[in-house]
Scaffold this active site. Sequence first.
Site, PDB file in Angstrom:
ATOM      1  N   ASP A 266       7.663 120.558  39.180  1.00 15.47           N
ATOM      2  CA  ASP A 266       8.821 120.300  38.380  1.00 15.47           C
ATOM      3  C   ASP A 266       9.941 121.220  39.207  1.00 15.47           C
ATOM      4  OD1 ASP A 266      10.020 123.231  36.920  1.00 15.47           O
ATOM      5  OD2 ASP A 266       8.007 123.619  37.536  1.00 15.47           O
ATOM      6  N   CYS A 306      17.386 101.742  41.593  1.00 13.65           N
ATOM      7  CA  CYS A 306      17.895 102.332  40.275  1.00 13.65           C
ATOM      8  C   CYS A 306      19.192 101.691  39.549  1.00 13.65           C
ATOM      9  CB  CYS A 306      18.318 103.885  40.394  1.00 13.65           C
ATOM     10  SG  CYS A 306      19.801 104.451  40.795  1.00 13.65           S
ATOM     11  N   HIS A 335      20.261 108.307  39.572  1.00 14.22           N
ATOM     12  CA  HIS A 335      19.584 108.069  40.879  1.00 14.22           C
ATOM     13  C   HIS A 335      18.855 109.013  41.531  1.00 14.22           C
ATOM     14  CE1 HIS A 335      19.862 106.975  45.247  1.00 14.22           C
ATOM     15  NE2 HIS A 335      20.289 108.194  45.483  1.00 14.22           N
TER      16      HIS A 335
END
Length: 385
Positions: A266, A306, A335
């Site tokens: 993360d 994207c 993005h």
Amino acid sequence: MLLPFSVSAVDRGSRARSGLITTAHGAVRTPAFMAVGTRATVTGLDPADLLAVGAQVLLANTYHLLLRPGPELFRRVGGIHAFMGWSGPVLTDSGGYQIFSLAADRTLSERGAHFKSYVDQRVHLLSPERSIEIQSAIGADIMMVLDECVDSRSDEAMTRAAMERTHRWALRSLAARTNPAQALFAIVQGGVHPTLRRESAAFLTAHPFDGFALGGLAVGDTRAEREDITQASTEWLPSARPRYLMGVGTPPDLLHAMLAGIDMFDCVLPTHLAWQGTAFTSTGRVKVSRGSCAAADVPLDLSCTCATCQRFTRAYLHHLFKCSEPLGPRLLSIHNLHHYLTLMAEARAAIEAGSYAAYAAAKLEAIDRHEHSGRRFKLGGVAVE
Ligand SMILES: [Zn+2]
């Protein structure tokens, strides 16, 4: 029963591996990057956006959610999934890192951490048991033990004391868990001292945790120290359990850590930098507020699929940032997360094909070239230009 986790492939030229974690709210293909939704939101994005960029699992934070909206609300609405409209897996951090880095007027004792709320100035106790109680109320699929973080530059005695307390708190967390469907990961500490890291891994892996995280990195250590500790630590963790490198990092950090066999990540970087107007692209970082973007009638990244790159130009994004329009950071967040999650999907495919080491080397070389850092990097212990 432990959290179901299976390794489906191990790379031929490195320790990189791909696999599958099956949580109460669905499966996560690993290696996985978790989008950071600290306060039950990935700032500016809703769950449909997150699914569109390929997010599999979100990370939320116990410390912030304890202070607002509080565990009572989660109990009332039936947990974070219903509350924020996200039906996929959620991992909650325990609050240990925030106690270390954010809390004002905190006092640490064997019992836990007393600190003053930034919301209403009330004093709270975050103990291992209380952290598990809050994470249970939040309804996390994967919970983390409360740990004691110290600065990586702390001396060995101080680092050892925090590590030993982290071990005692890990066992208290395990004893406090009431719902076995909520997995619980332990956190290996020990700073940048390999002997302590080894001792921490040995202690924690003797207990029935569902997975093992490396904590206390990216808090004052150098990138080389971080890579060395990650490389060594994964050897001391059982191959049958997920390995999670907390709070790290840049795309090169992820590529290196996957070489060492890390399964979960993360980091706030993709969304944090998006809000500052910086995009990760296949040709290096782009600051959209720069004058060079003002008349650029091209997508942010020509090779990106994207929603932002399909519909908008750099000139438009530049305009949004110049006007401080909230759509700017939102489009950049879409993005940047897509960029990170595509990197992870490519990495998984390369591992499955047995060609991850070559993929990582080529990717690291390209990133180095674009960022003009020219630094050498180590691949499986071998220095590569
Ligand atoms: Zn894009």
